[in-house]
Design an enzyme around this catalytic site. Structure first.
Site, mmCIF file in Angstrom:
data_model
loop_
_atom_site.group_PDB
_atom_site.id
_atom_site.type_symbol
_atom_site.label_atom_id
_atom_site.label_comp_id
_atom_site.label_asym_id
_atom_site.label_seq_id
_atom_site.Cartn_x
_atom_site.Cartn_y
_atom_site.Cartn_z
ATOM 1 N N ASN A 176 72.391 -9.078 -73.896
ATOM 2 C CA ASN A 176 71.576 -10.300 -73.950
ATOM 3 C C ASN A 176 70.916 -10.451 -75.321
ATOM 4 O OD1 ASN A 176 71.275 -11.973 -71.320
ATOM 5 N ND2 ASN A 176 71.415 -9.844 -70.644
ATOM 6 N N ARG A 211 61.436 -1.006 -66.764
ATOM 7 C CA ARG A 211 60.101 -0.569 -66.333
ATOM 8 C C ARG A 211 59.239 -1.774 -65.990
ATOM 9 N NH1 ARG A 211 58.512 4.622 -68.164
ATOM 10 N NH2 ARG A 211 60.287 5.665 -69.124
ATOM 11 N N LEU A 212 58.230 -1.531 -65.157
ATOM 12 C CA LEU A 212 57.286 -2.596 -64.815
ATOM 13 C C LEU A 212 56.286 -2.781 -65.951
ATOM 14 C CD1 LEU A 212 56.315 -2.126 -61.070
ATOM 15 C CD2 LEU A 212 57.468 -4.082 -62.137
ATOM 16 N N HIS A 236 66.856 -12.022 -64.999
ATOM 17 C CA HIS A 236 67.190 -11.237 -63.809
ATOM 18 C C HIS A 236 68.536 -11.725 -63.277
ATOM 19 C CE1 HIS A 236 66.531 -8.789 -60.303
ATOM 20 N NE2 HIS A 236 66.890 -9.808 -59.542
HETATM 21 C C1 GRF Z 1 71.220 -7.838 -67.366
HETATM 22 O O1 GRF Z 1 72.162 -7.945 -66.327
HETATM 23 C C2 GRF Z 1 69.901 -8.426 -66.942
HETATM 24 O O2 GRF Z 1 70.017 -9.441 -66.023
HETATM 25 C C3 GRF Z 1 69.203 -7.252 -66.312
HETATM 26 O O3 GRF Z 1 69.623 -6.140 -67.078
HETATM 27 C C4 GRF Z 1 70.877 -6.410 -67.689
HETATM 28 C C5 GRF Z 1 70.715 -6.193 -69.167
HETATM 29 O O4 GRF Z 1 71.919 -6.058 -69.845
HETATM 30 N N1 GRF Z 1 67.775 -7.472 -66.307
HETATM 31 P P1 GRF Z 1 71.920 -5.967 -71.418
HETATM 32 O O5 GRF Z 1 71.158 -4.721 -71.841
HETATM 33 O O6 GRF Z 1 71.311 -7.211 -71.992
HETATM 34 O O7 GRF Z 1 73.369 -5.844 -71.786
#
Ligand code: GRF
Length: 202
Positions: free
Chosen positions: A14, A93-94, A111
């Site tokens: 991401n 982590r939270l 998410h």
């Molecule tokens: C993604 O699937 C996101 O939705 C979740 O953790 C994953 C992160 O993947 N919260 P990356 O590290 O961005 O490849």
């Protein structure tokens, strides 16, 4: 230009999508630093490849939250680098009260489910196990809950016959790579406002 810090625990795909959107001039933002609680997480290597300050923050003794000295260290680093928005990208982590107060309304998360359905771990697998016919991803403001907070962008994907957790997750991630830059674009353009728990855009 929006100054973004990214906090993640994993491979950082991401983060890469956000970098690509900036490089393509479809997102007017600057990544000021990338932080991880995992010293050898690939998200840090990616940042270094792009010349972006990449720092490991040791979160011990806590296993599932960002708290105490580590939380203070994160706040200090974010301020040093002039971060306006904190982007959680696969951070496992939270987030607790100190950081939430320091960056109130300025922390966002992605998410891999259509929240409020399937919060928590391996959300794509939860959706598959439950028999959901539509899955997806959600970008939302972060509050004190687990995967709760006002929703900014959602993208839906169909659950197909024969999907495995891996194939469904891959299809959801393709949408994540569009949803996160889209949400950041709205924030950068100040095209959204909070109305109670809702985010109004336009
Ligand atoms: C993604 O699937 C996101 O939705 C979740 O953790 C994953 C992160 O993947 N919260 P990356 O590290 O961005 O490849």
């Amino acid at each position: 230009m929006l100054n973004i810090a990214i906090l993640g625990s994993g491979k950082g795909s991401n983060a890469q999508a956000i970098l690509d959107a900036i490089a393509a001039h479809t997102l007017d933002a600057n990544i000021v630093c990338v932080l991880s609680d995992v010293a050898d997480a690939f998200i840090l290597a990616r940042a270094r490849q792009h010349g972006i300050p990449a720092l490991h923050v040791d979160c011990a003794p806590f296993k599932t939250k960002l708290d105490g000295a580590a939380e203070q260290r994160v706040i200090e680093i974010l301020r040093q680098h002039g971060a306006e928005v904190l982007v959680l990208a696969g951070f496992m982590r939270l987030i607790k009260g100190g950081l939430l107060a320091a960056y109130a309304g300025r922390i966002i998360n992605i998410h891999p489910a259509l929240l409020p359905a399937f919060p928590g771990l391996e959300a794509w697998k939860q959706a598959l196990d439950y028999g959901a016919k539509v899955a997806g991803c959600t970008v939302h403001f972060v509050d004190a809950g687990t995967d709760t907070g006002p929703i900014i962008v959602q993208r839906a994907v169909p659950v197909l016959d024969g999907d495995t957790p891996a194939t469904l997750h891959a299809r959801i991630q393709e949408q994540e790579y569009e949803a996160y830059p889209a949400a950041l674009r709205l924030i950068a353009q100040q095209k959204l406002r909070l109305a109670g728990r809702r985010v109004l855009t336009g």
